[in-house]
Scaffold this motif. Structure first.
Motif, PDB file in Angstrom:
ATOM      1  N   GLY A   1      29.123 121.209 -88.256  1.00 30.08           N
ATOM      2  CA  GLY A   1      27.827 120.569 -88.441  1.00 30.08           C
ATOM      3  C   GLY A   1      26.785 121.699 -88.325  1.00 30.08           C
ATOM      4  O   GLY A   1      27.219 122.844 -88.440  1.00 30.08           O
ATOM      5  N   ARG A   2      25.487 121.367 -87.945  1.00 32.94           N
ATOM      6  CA  ARG A   2      24.453 122.412 -88.012  1.00 32.94           C
ATOM      7  C   ARG A   2      23.276 122.177 -87.019  1.00 32.94           C
ATOM      8  O   ARG A   2      23.006 120.782 -86.918  1.00 32.94           O
ATOM      9  CB  ARG A   2      23.809 122.249 -89.379  1.00 32.94           C
ATOM     10  N   ILE A   3      23.021 122.813 -86.143  1.00 34.18           N
ATOM     11  CA  ILE A   3      21.945 122.543 -85.280  1.00 34.18           C
ATOM     12  C   ILE A   3      20.893 123.534 -85.436  1.00 34.18           C
ATOM     13  O   ILE A   3      21.127 124.697 -85.490  1.00 34.18           O
ATOM     14  CB  ILE A   3      22.589 122.808 -83.794  1.00 34.18           C
ATOM     15  N   ALA A   4      19.501 123.212 -85.830  1.00 32.93           N
ATOM     16  CA  ALA A   4      18.681 124.133 -86.268  1.00 32.93           C
ATOM     17  C   ALA A   4      17.524 123.306 -85.638  1.00 32.93           C
ATOM     18  O   ALA A   4      17.293 122.441 -85.206  1.00 32.93           O
ATOM     19  CB  ALA A   4      18.715 124.560 -87.625  1.00 32.93           C
ATOM     20  N   ALA A   5      16.094 124.211 -85.889  1.00 35.10           N
ATOM     21  CA  ALA A   5      15.075 123.618 -85.411  1.00 35.10           C
ATOM     22  C   ALA A   5      14.606 122.467 -86.317  1.00 35.10           C
ATOM     23  O   ALA A   5      13.954 121.381 -85.787  1.00 35.10           O
ATOM     24  CB  ALA A   5      13.927 124.606 -85.708  1.00 35.10           C
ATOM     25  N   ASP A   6      15.250 122.336 -87.543  1.00 35.21           N
ATOM     26  CA  ASP A   6      14.751 121.057 -88.428  1.00 35.21           C
ATOM     27  C   ASP A   6      15.742 119.991 -88.535  1.00 35.21           C
ATOM     28  O   ASP A   6      15.358 118.896 -89.091  1.00 35.21           O
ATOM     29  CB  ASP A   6      14.352 121.594 -89.718  1.00 35.21           C
ATOM     30  N   ALA A   7      16.961 120.382 -87.991  1.00 35.28           N
ATOM     31  CA  ALA A   7      17.900 119.121 -87.913  1.00 35.28           C
ATOM     32  C   ALA A   7      19.282 119.324 -87.068  1.00 35.28           C
ATOM     33  O   ALA A   7      19.401 120.479 -86.619  1.00 35.28           O
ATOM     34  CB  ALA A   7      18.337 118.871 -89.256  1.00 35.28           C
ATOM     35  N   CYS A   8      19.665 118.293 -86.704  1.00 35.96           N
ATOM     36  CA  CYS A   8      20.992 118.381 -85.756  1.00 35.96           C
ATOM     37  C   CYS A   8      21.898 117.478 -86.612  1.00 35.96           C
ATOM     38  O   CYS A   8      21.565 116.263 -86.651  1.00 35.96           O
ATOM     39  CB  CYS A   8      20.564 117.924 -84.502  1.00 35.96           C
ATOM     40  N   GLU A   9      23.253 118.058 -87.090  1.00 38.46           N
ATOM     41  CA  GLU A   9      24.046 117.224 -87.870  1.00 38.46           C
ATOM     42  C   GLU A   9      25.302 117.505 -87.430  1.00 38.46           C
ATOM     43  O   GLU A   9      25.799 118.684 -87.158  1.00 38.46           O
ATOM     44  CB  GLU A   9      23.801 117.479 -89.300  1.00 38.46           C
ATOM     45  N   ALA A  10      26.184 116.384 -87.640  1.00 41.75           N
ATOM     46  CA  ALA A  10      27.714 116.817 -87.761  1.00 41.75           C
ATOM     47  C   ALA A  10      28.275 115.743 -88.740  1.00 41.75           C
ATOM     48  O   ALA A  10      28.013 114.928 -89.204  1.00 41.75           O
ATOM     49  CB  ALA A  10      28.183 116.062 -86.250  1.00 41.75           C
ATOM     50  N   TRP A  11      29.451 116.338 -89.214  1.00 42.62           N
ATOM     51  CA  TRP A  11      30.163 115.636 -90.094  1.00 42.62           C
ATOM     52  C   TRP A  11      31.904 116.358 -89.986  1.00 42.62           C
ATOM     53  O   TRP A  11      31.934 117.304 -89.360  1.00 42.62           O
ATOM     54  CB  TRP A  11      29.810 115.861 -91.581  1.00 42.62           C
ATOM     55  N   ILE A  12      32.739 115.661 -90.691  1.00 41.25           N
ATOM     56  CA  ILE A  12      34.143 115.947 -90.740  1.00 41.25           C
ATOM     57  C   ILE A  12      34.320 116.819 -92.024  1.00 41.25           C
ATOM     58  O   ILE A  12      33.796 116.279 -93.093  1.00 41.25           O
ATOM     59  CB  ILE A  12      35.229 114.981 -90.330  1.00 41.25           C
ATOM     60  N   GLU A  13      35.181 117.878 -92.031  1.00 44.66           N
ATOM     61  CA  GLU A  13      35.438 118.595 -93.260  1.00 44.66           C
ATOM     62  C   GLU A  13      36.815 118.741 -93.326  1.00 44.66           C
ATOM     63  O   GLU A  13      37.763 118.759 -92.288  1.00 44.66           O
ATOM     64  CB  GLU A  13      34.804 119.943 -93.422  1.00 44.66           C
ATOM     65  N   ASP A  14      37.396 119.133 -94.649  1.00 42.46           N
ATOM     66  CA  ASP A  14      38.725 119.556 -94.710  1.00 42.46           C
ATOM     67  C   ASP A  14      38.696 120.722 -94.291  1.00 42.46           C
ATOM     68  O   ASP A  14      38.103 121.626 -94.544  1.00 42.46           O
ATOM     69  CB  ASP A  14      39.175 119.239 -96.183  1.00 42.46           C
ATOM     70  N   ALA A  15      39.701 121.163 -93.582  1.00 44.08           N
ATOM     71  CA  ALA A  15      39.701 122.543 -92.620  1.00 44.08           C
ATOM     72  C   ALA A  15      40.293 123.338 -93.812  1.00 44.08           C
ATOM     73  O   ALA A  15      39.609 124.612 -93.691  1.00 44.08           O
ATOM     74  CB  ALA A  15      40.806 122.462 -91.437  1.00 44.08           C
ATOM     75  N   ALA A  16      41.033 123.198 -94.506  1.00 47.92           N
ATOM     76  CA  ALA A  16      41.372 124.341 -95.740  1.00 47.92           C
ATOM     77  C   ALA A  16      40.310 124.499 -96.713  1.00 47.92           C
ATOM     78  O   ALA A  16      40.134 125.606 -96.976  1.00 47.92           O
ATOM     79  CB  ALA A  16      42.526 123.644 -96.384  1.00 47.92           C
ATOM     80  N   THR A  17      39.647 123.584 -97.207  1.00 50.14           N
ATOM     81  CA  THR A  17      38.682 123.511 -98.242  1.00 50.14           C
ATOM     82  C   THR A  17      37.221 123.704 -97.768  1.00 50.14           C
ATOM     83  O   THR A  17      36.341 124.283 -98.587  1.00 50.14           O
ATOM     84  CB  THR A  17      38.578 122.236 -99.095  1.00 50.14           C
ATOM     85  N   GLN A  18      36.805 123.634 -96.387  1.00 48.54           N
ATOM     86  CA  GLN A  18      35.545 123.373 -95.924  1.00 48.54           C
ATOM     87  C   GLN A  18      34.733 122.522 -96.634  1.00 48.54           C
ATOM     88  O   GLN A  18      33.464 122.744 -96.644  1.00 48.54           O
ATOM     89  CB  GLN A  18      35.157 124.667 -95.763  1.00 48.54           C
ATOM     90  N   GLN A  19      35.300 121.499 -97.244  1.00 53.05           N
ATOM     91  CA  GLN A  19      34.490 120.337 -98.051  1.00 53.05           C
ATOM     92  C   GLN A  19      34.310 119.252 -97.304  1.00 53.05           C
ATOM     93  O   GLN A  19      35.288 118.611 -96.462  1.00 53.05           O
ATOM     94  CB  GLN A  19      35.044 120.001 -99.257  1.00 53.05           C
ATOM     95  N   ALA A  20      33.124 118.736 -96.911  1.00 54.84           N
ATOM     96  CA  ALA A  20      32.959 117.555 -96.104  1.00 54.84           C
ATOM     97  C   ALA A  20      33.529 116.273 -96.871  1.00 54.84           C
ATOM     98  O   ALA A  20      33.864 116.015 -97.710  1.00 54.84           O
ATOM     99  CB  ALA A  20      31.542 117.208 -96.318  1.00 54.84           C
ATOM    100  N   VAL A  21      34.164 115.566 -95.838  1.00 50.49           N
ATOM    101  CA  VAL A  21      34.949 114.359 -96.127  1.00 50.49           C
ATOM    102  C   VAL A  21      34.313 113.051 -95.534  1.00 50.49           C
ATOM    103  O   VAL A  21      35.065 111.951 -95.866  1.00 50.49           O
ATOM    104  CB  VAL A  21      36.405 114.631 -95.803  1.00 50.49           C
ATOM    105  N   THR A  22      33.308 113.312 -94.857  1.00 54.18           N
ATOM    106  CA  THR A  22      32.586 112.044 -94.380  1.00 54.18           C
ATOM    107  C   THR A  22      31.190 112.344 -94.428  1.00 54.18           C
ATOM    108  O   THR A  22      30.453 113.439 -95.060  1.00 54.18           O
ATOM    109  CB  THR A  22      32.633 111.829 -92.759  1.00 54.18           C
ATOM    110  N   ALA A  23      30.332 111.079 -94.095  1.00 54.97           N
ATOM    111  CA  ALA A  23      29.015 111.303 -94.261  1.00 54.97           C
ATOM    112  C   ALA A  23      28.353 112.196 -93.127  1.00 54.97           C
ATOM    113  O   ALA A  23      29.274 112.432 -92.210  1.00 54.97           O
ATOM    114  CB  ALA A  23      28.063 110.010 -94.343  1.00 54.97           C
ATOM    115  N   LYS A  24      27.175 112.596 -93.031  1.00 45.58           N
ATOM    116  CA  LYS A  24      26.702 113.201 -91.929  1.00 45.58           C
ATOM    117  C   LYS A  24      26.054 112.282 -90.983  1.00 45.58           C
ATOM    118  O   LYS A  24      25.573 111.148 -91.471  1.00 45.58           O
ATOM    119  CB  LYS A  24      25.609 114.187 -92.536  1.00 45.58           C
TER     120      LYS A  24
END
Length: 166
Positions: free
Chosen positions: A135-158
């Motif tokens: 995910g990402r934690i920053a001043a403008d957003a706090c987000e989490a999702w699941i990604e494929d560990a090999a490709t680093q491509q998101a596989v779920t919504a955020k």
């Protein structure tokens, strides 16, 4: 005091009172896929945690809970535990994801920028794949999702929430 820090503190305190279940249902005997939590060290006093806290309504032990327990009595320093992993059946599931700022001591959470976003997303793991919660934690957003560990491509919504604002 930052109002957003209080729900995270309360959740972590109550976590010790709850029971946890395995991610895979007890009657499931088929293949599984691995999903790992992630803890990012920001400083000796602050971590960013991206984790899966429930699967199909079953509450899971998580990296944030394990980190709280492992760091009791360390004062104003924190070190993450190795990221917890869960084995999920290869079938459609509903998972609860969380992105959170975790501090070494409650006083630090009350006086510094915090983030906590959580929500549920649909996820269907595939055979032979490993995944991680990111995910990402920053001043403008706090987000989490699941990604494929090999490709680093998101596989779920955020799942998204307010950023730290600072």
């Amino acid at each position: 005091m930052k109002p957003r820090a209080l729900p995270l503190l309360g959740a972590l305190l109550l976590a010790g009172c709850a029971s946890f279940e395995p991610a895979t249902p007890p009657d499931y005997t088929g293949p599984t896929a691995n999903v790992a939590d992630q803890a990012v060290v920001i400083s000796g006093q602050r971590l960013h945690i991206f984790e899966m806290s429930a699967v199909d309504g079953r509450r899971l032990s998580s990296t944030s809970i394990a980190t709280v327990g492992a760091n009791q009595g360390r004062g104003l320093s924190i070190a993450p535990v190795p990221a917890l992993t869960n084995e999920l059946p290869l079938q459609p599931t509903r998972v609860r994801l969380q992105a959170a700022t975790q501090y070494a001591a409650p006083i630090l959470a009350m006086t510094n920028p915090t983030c906590r976003a959580q929500g549920e997303v649909d996820f269907t793991p595939e055979a032979g794949k490993a995944y991680r919660v990111t995910g990402r934690i920053a001043a403008d957003a706090c987000e989490a999702w699941i990604e494929d560990a090999a490709t680093q491509q998101a596989v779920t919504a955020k799942v998204s929430g307010k950023g730290t604002g600072g």
